[in-house]
Write an enzyme that holds these catalytic residues in place. Structure first.
Site, mmCIF file in Angstrom:
data_model
loop_
_atom_site.group_PDB
_atom_site.id
_atom_site.type_symbol
_atom_site.label_atom_id
_atom_site.label_comp_id
_atom_site.label_asym_id
_atom_site.label_seq_id
_atom_site.Cartn_x
_atom_site.Cartn_y
_atom_site.Cartn_z
ATOM 1 N N HIS A 19 -1.057 62.230 41.635
ATOM 2 C CA HIS A 19 0.379 62.541 41.508
ATOM 3 C C HIS A 19 0.808 62.215 40.085
ATOM 4 C CE1 HIS A 19 4.643 62.272 43.495
ATOM 5 N NE2 HIS A 19 4.733 62.645 42.233
ATOM 6 N N HIS A 21 2.738 64.423 36.796
ATOM 7 C CA HIS A 21 3.295 65.635 36.199
ATOM 8 C C HIS A 21 2.934 65.638 34.713
ATOM 9 C CE1 HIS A 21 5.853 66.316 39.785
ATOM 10 N NE2 HIS A 21 5.824 64.989 39.839
ATOM 11 N N GLU A 202 10.987 60.890 48.961
ATOM 12 C CA GLU A 202 11.229 60.068 47.774
ATOM 13 C C GLU A 202 12.709 59.682 47.798
ATOM 14 O OE1 GLU A 202 10.944 60.211 42.871
ATOM 15 O OE2 GLU A 202 10.941 62.087 43.995
ATOM 16 N N ASP A 281 5.400 60.184 36.283
ATOM 17 C CA ASP A 281 5.791 60.636 34.949
ATOM 18 C C ASP A 281 5.677 59.442 34.001
ATOM 19 O OD1 ASP A 281 7.087 63.493 35.411
ATOM 20 O OD2 ASP A 281 7.770 62.200 37.043
#
Length: 339
Positions: A19, A21, A202, A281
């Site tokens: 996971h 980005h 989330e 991120d």
């Protein structure tokens, strides 16, 4: 605090990231470099000013600056440089495999051709495998704040590249954009042979996780924290062995948890959930893969065995072949036995 021997053990432990980005790994230094390369004006005067802007109170605050930063990515070389910078950080953290997300609509909507981004990323992925020994897969994500029509158009653009894509996902603003909104396009992607994942639970409610399972028929859940609010849902995730790609420092930065010492990761493992650790991120949330492992271990008291379980889960929950999964798990076990 986590001791040096434990930190060294965790760093050396083979692990995968499921996971992450790629646009969210754009560090301020590279952002400025690419802005200068491409003649893009940034609303920030320095790296420090950008970092000061990374004070988010929710997901949307983050997304606003995230999309702004992505504006410096113009050429194939930019996307290749972005990918390589991430893989170097991953390799330094002991990562040996990654399944990275990217958002083609973020780029096509501002005039960057679909082929430009994917060619650059694939070039970076190929070089990372050759030079760093890090394998990877690419997952195309649909932006859920955009329309189903836009997602279908993006899937159409992706068709020449199906052999280079492992799957499709759903990301961006979760609240108000339930998985059901994209059930048809996700089924179309599955019909093309792609795996399917979705951000759910989330900021969105447990109902979104149910939808992801029942309507989208996901192969794994990205985040999934709020599933714990629903006992029946939690048990189903356990029974079906659904992998959760949990992102502790992201949850903290976006105020999903008030502090890391109340993060549910240890509870997830105790309940039998197939949790993994990921950075989401990392340029924006203050930590790559190793930092997520170490900070969470320190905060909630993860044991060495739990860390090893998380690493194994990262491979068994991946989209590698069964033979590759078995080989990677054996590497984890061999490392743990020798250290």
């Amino acid at each position: 605090m986590t001791d040096t021997a434990f930190s060294t053990f965790v760093r050396g432990l083979p692990k995968a990231e499921l996971h992450m980005h790629i646009e969210g790994s754009l560090e301020p230094e590279l952002m400025f470099e690419l802005a200068a390369r491409n003649g893009v004006a940034l609303p920030f005067k320095s790296v420090d000013e950008i970092r000061a802007a990374y004070d988010f109170s929710n997901l949307q605050d983050f997304l606003d600056i995230y999309y702004q930063g992505a504006g410096v990515l113009i050429t194939e070389a930019d996307f290749k440089d972005l990918a390589l910078a991430y893989f170097k950080r991953l390799a330094a953290d002991g990562g040996t495999h990654a399944e990275i997300f990217y958002d083609p609509q973020t780029h096509t909507d501002r005039g960057v051709a679909f082929d430009t981004a994917i060619k650059g990323l694939l070039a970076g992925m190929d070089e990372a495998e050759k030079t760093l020994g890090v394998t990877s897969k690419l997952i195309l994500c649909f932006l859920r704040h955009l329309s189903e029509e836009s997602a279908f158009a993006t899937l159409e653009q992706a068709k020449p590249w199906l052999g280079s894509l492992a799957g499709v996902g759903l990301d961006s603003s979760e609240v108000g954009h339930p998985p059901a909104k994209f059930a048809r396009v996700m089924q179309a992607a599955r019909d093309l042979g792609l795996k399917v994942v979705a951000h759910a639970g989330e900021e969105g409610p447990p109902a979104y996780v149910w939808e992801a399972l029942d309507l989208v028929k996901v192969d794994r859940i990205d985040h999934g924290n709020r599933a714990l609010e629903d006992e029946a849902l939690t048990q189903r995730l356990v029974d079906e062995g659904i992998t959760l790609t949990v992102c502790p420092l992201s949850n903290l930065k976006l105020c999903g948890v008030p502090s890391l010492d109340v993060h549910p990761l240890k509870k997830m493992l105790a309940l039998g959930l197939k949790a993994t650790v990921n950075s989401d991120d990392p340029a924006y949330f203050g930590g790559y893969l190793l930092e997520n492992y170490l900070a969470t271990a320190d905060a909630v008291g993860l044991t060495r065995d739990e860390i090893v379980t998380l690493a194994k889960n990262s491979f068994t929950g991946s989209f590698l072949s069964d033979a590759e999964k078995a080989e990677r798990v054996a590497q984890v076990e061999a490392y743990a036995a020798a250290n």
